[in-house]
Design a protein around this motif. Structure first.
Motif, PDB file in Angstrom:
ATOM      1  N   GLY A 145      11.131  16.050 -11.780  1.00  0.00           N
ATOM      2  CA  GLY A 145      11.974  16.524 -10.688  1.00  0.00           C
ATOM      3  C   GLY A 145      12.463  15.413  -9.786  1.00  0.00           C
ATOM      4  N   LYS A 146      12.000  14.183 -10.005  1.00  0.00           N
ATOM      5  CA  LYS A 146      12.438  13.028  -9.213  1.00  0.00           C
ATOM      6  C   LYS A 146      12.931  11.930 -10.143  1.00  0.00           C
ATOM      7  CE  LYS A 146       9.042  13.421  -5.381  1.00  0.00           C
ATOM      8  NZ  LYS A 146       8.076  14.375  -5.939  1.00  0.00           N
ATOM      9  N   ASN A 147      14.018  11.242  -9.765  1.00  0.00           N
ATOM     10  CA  ASN A 147      14.458  10.100 -10.543  1.00  0.00           C
ATOM     11  C   ASN A 147      13.671   8.855 -10.133  1.00  0.00           C
ATOM     12  OD1 ASN A 147      15.646   9.031  -8.176  1.00  0.00           O
ATOM     13  ND2 ASN A 147      17.617   9.965  -8.631  1.00  0.00           N
ATOM     14  N   THR A 148      13.965   7.729 -10.730  1.00  0.00           N
ATOM     15  CA  THR A 148      13.178   6.512 -10.482  1.00  0.00           C
ATOM     16  C   THR A 148      13.206   6.114  -9.015  1.00  0.00           C
ATOM     17  OG1 THR A 148      13.915   5.788 -12.684  1.00  0.00           O
ATOM     18  CG2 THR A 148      12.705   4.191 -11.351  1.00  0.00           C
ATOM     19  N   GLN A 149      14.398   6.111  -8.423  1.00  0.00           N
ATOM     20  CA  GLN A 149      14.521   5.707  -7.025  1.00  0.00           C
ATOM     21  C   GLN A 149      13.728   6.630  -6.104  1.00  0.00           C
ATOM     22  OE1 GLN A 149      16.014   2.980  -5.939  1.00  0.00           O
ATOM     23  NE2 GLN A 149      15.538   3.386  -3.808  1.00  0.00           N
ATOM     24  N   LEU A 208       2.433   1.557 -13.724  1.00  0.00           N
ATOM     25  CA  LEU A 208       3.275   0.426 -13.323  1.00  0.00           C
ATOM     26  C   LEU A 208       3.619   0.507 -11.844  1.00  0.00           C
ATOM     27  CD1 LEU A 208       5.094  -2.031 -13.878  1.00  0.00           C
ATOM     28  CD2 LEU A 208       6.886  -0.436 -14.620  1.00  0.00           C
ATOM     29  N   LEU A 209       3.951   1.715 -11.376  1.00  0.00           N
ATOM     30  CA  LEU A 209       4.314   1.893  -9.975  1.00  0.00           C
ATOM     31  C   LEU A 209       3.137   1.553  -9.062  1.00  0.00           C
ATOM     32  CD1 LEU A 209       7.002   2.742  -8.764  1.00  0.00           C
ATOM     33  CD2 LEU A 209       6.131   5.068  -8.537  1.00  0.00           C
ATOM     34  N   ARG A 210       1.942   1.961  -9.472  1.00  0.00           N
ATOM     35  CA  ARG A 210       0.757   1.636  -8.666  1.00  0.00           C
ATOM     36  C   ARG A 210       0.548   0.124  -8.581  1.00  0.00           C
ATOM     37  NH1 ARG A 210      -1.477   6.434 -10.924  1.00  0.00           N
ATOM     38  NH2 ARG A 210      -2.419   5.284 -12.648  1.00  0.00           N
ATOM     39  N   ARG A 211       0.741  -0.557  -9.704  1.00  0.00           N
ATOM     40  CA  ARG A 211       0.594  -2.022  -9.697  1.00  0.00           C
ATOM     41  C   ARG A 211       1.624  -2.663  -8.775  1.00  0.00           C
ATOM     42  NH1 ARG A 211       0.269  -1.733 -15.332  1.00  0.00           N
ATOM     43  NH2 ARG A 211       2.264  -2.821 -15.534  1.00  0.00           N
ATOM     44  N   CYS A 212       2.854  -2.155  -8.836  1.00  0.00           N
ATOM     45  CA  CYS A 212       3.920  -2.704  -7.987  1.00  0.00           C
ATOM     46  C   CYS A 212       3.624  -2.512  -6.512  1.00  0.00           C
ATOM     47  CB  CYS A 212       5.261  -2.046  -8.329  1.00  0.00           C
ATOM     48  SG  CYS A 212       5.944  -2.492  -9.939  1.00  0.00           S
ATOM     49  N   PHE A 213       2.894  -1.439  -6.184  1.00  0.00           N
ATOM     50  CA  PHE A 213       2.630  -1.129  -4.787  1.00  0.00           C
ATOM     51  C   PHE A 213       1.270  -1.624  -4.304  1.00  0.00           C
ATOM     52  CE2 PHE A 213       6.332   1.526  -5.137  1.00  0.00           C
ATOM     53  CZ  PHE A 213       6.857   1.491  -3.848  1.00  0.00           C
ATOM     54  N   GLU A 214       0.650  -2.468  -5.076  1.00  0.00           N
ATOM     55  CA  GLU A 214      -0.527  -3.163  -4.547  1.00  0.00           C
ATOM     56  C   GLU A 214      -0.037  -4.137  -3.482  1.00  0.00           C
ATOM     57  OE1 GLU A 214      -2.359  -4.927  -7.919  1.00  0.00           O
ATOM     58  OE2 GLU A 214      -3.172  -3.020  -8.674  1.00  0.00           O
ATOM     59  N   LEU A 217       4.957   8.184 -21.444  1.00  0.00           N
ATOM     60  CA  LEU A 217       5.858   7.403 -20.610  1.00  0.00           C
ATOM     61  C   LEU A 217       5.573   7.633 -19.129  1.00  0.00           C
ATOM     62  CD1 LEU A 217       9.653   6.868 -20.991  1.00  0.00           C
ATOM     63  CD2 LEU A 217       8.788   7.827 -18.853  1.00  0.00           C
ATOM     64  N   ILE A 218       5.354   8.893 -18.750  1.00  0.00           N
ATOM     65  CA  ILE A 218       5.074   9.212 -17.344  1.00  0.00           C
ATOM     66  C   ILE A 218       3.786   8.531 -16.895  1.00  0.00           C
ATOM     67  CG2 ILE A 218       4.626  11.047 -15.682  1.00  0.00           C
ATOM     68  CD1 ILE A 218       7.487  10.968 -16.795  1.00  0.00           C
ATOM     69  N   THR A 219       2.767   8.540 -17.753  1.00  0.00           N
ATOM     70  CA  THR A 219       1.501   7.880 -17.426  1.00  0.00           C
ATOM     71  C   THR A 219       1.715   6.392 -17.212  1.00  0.00           C
ATOM     72  OG1 THR A 219       0.242   9.507 -18.707  1.00  0.00           O
ATOM     73  CG2 THR A 219      -0.842   7.418 -18.234  1.00  0.00           C
ATOM     74  N   ARG A 220       2.454   5.754 -18.131  1.00  0.00           N
ATOM     75  CA  ARG A 220       2.714   4.312 -18.010  1.00  0.00           C
ATOM     76  C   ARG A 220       3.558   4.014 -16.777  1.00  0.00           C
ATOM     77  NH1 ARG A 220       5.814   2.045 -21.261  1.00  0.00           N
ATOM     78  NH2 ARG A 220       6.676   3.781 -22.474  1.00  0.00           N
ATOM     79  N   PHE A 221       4.485   4.905 -16.477  1.00  0.00           N
ATOM     80  CA  PHE A 221       5.338   4.719 -15.306  1.00  0.00           C
ATOM     81  C   PHE A 221       4.507   4.720 -14.021  1.00  0.00           C
ATOM     82  CE2 PHE A 221       7.619   6.916 -11.839  1.00  0.00           C
ATOM     83  CZ  PHE A 221       8.598   5.962 -11.569  1.00  0.00           C
ATOM     84  N   HIS A 222       3.610   5.687 -13.887  1.00  0.00           N
ATOM     85  CA  HIS A 222       2.794   5.767 -12.671  1.00  0.00           C
ATOM     86  C   HIS A 222       1.831   4.581 -12.564  1.00  0.00           C
ATOM     87  CE1 HIS A 222       4.230   9.488 -11.039  1.00  0.00           C
ATOM     88  NE2 HIS A 222       4.000  10.156 -12.155  1.00  0.00           N
TER      89      HIS A 222
END
Length: 297
Positions: free
Chosen positions: A237-241, A196-202, A189-194
């Motif tokens: 140690g960090k939430n989504t936000q 996804l986050l990278r794609r969002c921040f393109e 899940l953590i791998t998929r989350f990161h």
């Protein structure tokens, strides 16, 4: 859609005996005889519900996998959430503890009930109990039933509420155990989350869609917002936000130091509608304005 705002009305809908207390009840699934017109009907309640379901046919989707919950799963609903009355089955066992917000209003539990974020998890994110955990939970629930079933005195409400709080605190502990024991699934899940986050921040995605929201990220991951944030907090140690904001700050630093773009343009590239919003956000997170950060570095 049926709206149910009182314990007594809910008892009537389920074909259950009259409640012993107006603000709290414990319902045994095997004793339910719901009225025919309400079977498989969606309803919205005005109270909190904690339900333990076990028995054959209790498999369900959990995240992106399918699991057998025949040993028992604990689910939580807060007021205003939608549920469905199912026809009772001899193969399904369990109970449902329901309590009205008025029961805890003005108490320490009432002031912090929102901290128990699992009330906002999806039913597919239920708490799966071991036999020992199930025994702990059931014993507390039986103590609650015993307390509200006897003659009410000036101590009754405090004792009932303190037992509910104990039940919720044990649930929080057991959810923490569940996050830990699902370590391999969580790593995926953590791998998929990161990713996804990278794609969002393109850059093109930020300009077109703006800064990703917690709700959007959770939906794309297939989880409720609170469950994803709680799981990330346990694992990283960090939430989504906090992850979103960290990514935003790092990208801002790279653009400030690695390009000659004006501050206003950098803010636009990062999904901020107004330059002042970007400057305010950057200073809140770094203690420096974008201009000062660029000059200092």
């Amino acid at each position: 859609m049926v709206e149910i705002h009182s314990i007594s009305v809910f008892h009537e809908l389920l074909g259950y005996e009259k409640p012993k207390h107006p603000l709290i009840t414990l319902i045994d699934f095997n004793n339910m005889k719901p009225r025919i017109e309400y079977i498989n009907t969606k309803y919205v309640t005005g109270y909190y519900t904690i339900a333990l379901k076990k028995g054959k046919g209790c498999g369900m989707k959990y995240g992106r996998g399918y699991y057998d919950f025949s040993e028992g799963s604990l689910m939580f609903l807060s007021p205003g959430q939608v549920a469905v009355v199912e026809e009772s089955s001899s193969e399904m066992e369990g109970w449902m503890l329901c309590f009205h917000p008025d029961l805890i209003r003005g108490s320490s539990l009432g002031n912090k009930i929102d901290e128990y974020t699992f009330f906002s998890y999806d039913t597919s994110e239920a708490l799966h109990l071991s036999e020992n955990e199930k025994e702990v939970i059931t014993n507390i629930v039986q103590s609650i039933k015993k307390e509200y079933s006897q003659n009410i005195d000036i101590y009754s409400q405090d004792l009932i509420v303190s037992n509910i709080e104990m039940l919720l605190n044990y649930s929080k502990r057991f959810y923490g155990r569940q996050f830990i024991t699902r370590n391999n699934v969580n790593k995926d899940l953590i791998t998929r989350f990161h990713m996804l986050l990278r794609r969002c921040f393109e850059e093109e995605n930020l300009v077109e869609k703006g800064i990703p929201t917690v709700k959007y990220i959770a939906k794309e991951m297939g989880y409720s917002t609170n469950y994803l944030s709680d799981l990330l907090k346990k694992e990283t140690g960090k939430n989504t936000q906090e992850h979103i904001q960290f990514q935003l700050v790092e990208m801002a630093k790279n653009l400030l130091l690695g390009t000659n773009e004006p501050i206003s343009q950098i803010g636009f590239m990062l999904g901020f509608e107004y330059p002042s919003h970007f400057s305010k956000f950057f200073k809140q997170k770094t203690g420096m304005s974008p201009v000062s950060y660029r000059k200092k570095s």
